[in-house]
Design an enzyme around this catalytic site. Structure first.
Site, PDB file in Angstrom:
ATOM      1  N   CYS A  96      36.262  54.293  17.262  1.00 49.89           N
ATOM      2  CA  CYS A  96      35.375  53.161  17.538  1.00 49.89           C
ATOM      3  C   CYS A  96      36.058  51.826  17.219  1.00 49.89           C
ATOM      4  CB  CYS A  96      34.068  53.344  16.774  1.00 49.89           C
ATOM      5  SG  CYS A  96      32.753  52.290  17.401  1.00 49.89           S
ATOM      6  N   HIS A 213      32.139  59.010  17.742  1.00 48.45           N
ATOM      7  CA  HIS A 213      32.382  59.190  16.309  1.00 48.45           C
ATOM      8  C   HIS A 213      32.478  60.674  15.943  1.00 48.45           C
ATOM      9  CE1 HIS A 213      31.821  55.073  14.704  1.00 48.45           C
ATOM     10  NE2 HIS A 213      31.104  54.904  15.804  1.00 48.45           N
ATOM     11  N   GLU A 215      33.375  61.908  13.172  1.00 48.42           N
ATOM     12  CA  GLU A 215      32.931  62.121  11.790  1.00 48.42           C
ATOM     13  C   GLU A 215      31.404  62.205  11.702  1.00 48.42           C
ATOM     14  OE1 GLU A 215      33.706  59.293  13.022  1.00 48.42           O
ATOM     15  OE2 GLU A 215      32.488  57.706  12.140  1.00 48.42           O
TER      16      GLU A 215
END
Lengths: 245, 80
Positions: A96, A213, A215
């Site tokens: 990002c 994302h 994560e």
């Protein structure tokens, strides 16, 4: 990285960069750590990256996104050290805002524009893995459709015609926005990115930037574990390389 | 010390789509300004400089930080 130290250690060593305004650094740290890697935060003023195999530039709003996303962070000492780090065999992952910084730094081709809708978009999207011939996607199947969330205002990938031609020709696109079935439709492209591009690598294959994302998609409790495979890919790649010395 | 001013105009390259400009043009059309056929939104960065400042230095700043050459053009205006 010096070969000797590589041979004499066990765990893959990640550094998660922290810029003023990074806000996905802790999530990223946690996921990497849970996957049995060694991980440290690396302050943006750090110049020495000798003790890492992979540097992750996390999501957030470095320097408040002032001027342009990533425009100021790219001048930090840490960013200035990345070309050397890459030359020594390191890998760099930008998520990002991290992707935006890599584009501003010229470590990946192209630039980010504001989303076509002019809105901040925060939701799950489907992505098609375009290539697994990369340290970052090697554990996926080519053509696999995965789910990860995006959360950005400037994720509208742009590059001029020649650059896009080069990127496609050299197969540098690793992820594209798609629908549930894996078709690249306009409706499944959340931000107006050219050719539905969600993530690209460089010619050398040692830098990967993506808007979604991973994560935030690394726990079934949060709706998807697909993102884990990116970190696992990196770890397996580095571990294999270490063993082959 | 006498201060100088510089204005750096940063605009999106003509080949780059500008959703903000499109929205502005549409809004003006809705307000009855039907002569508006398009709009492009850019930014002005005003720099306050010491009297040693030169145009060449300001252009360097613009190329390095203020504009992204992949998507933007810039022009510099110096004011004594």
């Amino acid at each position: 990285m010096p070969e000797k130290s590589v041979q004499s250690r066990e765990k893959v060593r990640y550094g998660v960069a922290v810029f003023p305004g990074s806000n996905c650094d802790y999530d990223t740290y946690r996921v990497i750590s849970e996957l049995d890697n060694r991980v440290n935060f690396v302050w943006h003023e750090e110049r020495s990256l000798n003790n890492y195999d992979c540097i992750v530039l996390p999501g957030g709003f470095s320097y408040g996104d002032y001027l342009r996303t990533g425009a100021i962070a790219r001048f930090s000492p840490l960013m200035q050290s990345l070309p050397d780090f890459l030359d020594r065999g390191g890998l760099v992952l930008g998520i990002c805002n991290g992707f935006q910084i890599l584009l501003e730094a010229g470590l990946l081709p192209g630039a980010m524009l504001q989303n076509k809708s002019l809105k901040f978009i925060c939701r799950y999207v489907y992505l098609r893995v375009e290539s697994n011939n990369s340290p970052f996607t090697r554990l996926f199947k080519k053509g696999q459709v995965i789910r990860m969330p995006i959360a950005h205002h400037a994720g509208n990938y742009y590059a001029d015609e020649n650059t896009i031609f080069e990127i496609e020709n050299k197969k540098l696109v690793l992820l594209r926005y798609c629908d549930k079935e894996g078709s690249l439709t306009e409706e499944s492209n959340p931000n107006g990115s050219l050719n539905n591009i969600a993530g690209i690598t460089n010619l050398k294959g040692n830098v990967f930037g993506l808007m979604p994302h991973p994560e935030r998609a690394s726990s079934s409790l949060l709706g998807s574990e697909d993102g884990k495979l990116i970190f696992k890919s990196i770890t397996s790649y580095i571990a294999e390389r270490v063993r082959s010395f | 010390m006498k201060l100088k001013k510089a204005r750096v105009y940063v605009t999106l390259k003509p080949t780059v789509l500008d959703p903000q400009g499109t929205t502005v043009a549409k809004a003006l059309n809705h307000l009855g300004y039907h002569e508006v056929e398009g709009a492009r939104v850019g930014k002005i960065i005003e720099l306050h400089l010491s009297d040693q400042a030169t145009r060449a230095r300001v252009e360097e700043m613009a190329g390095k930080l203020l504009a992204n050459p992949v998507i933007e053009n810039f022009t510099v205006e110096m004011e004594e």
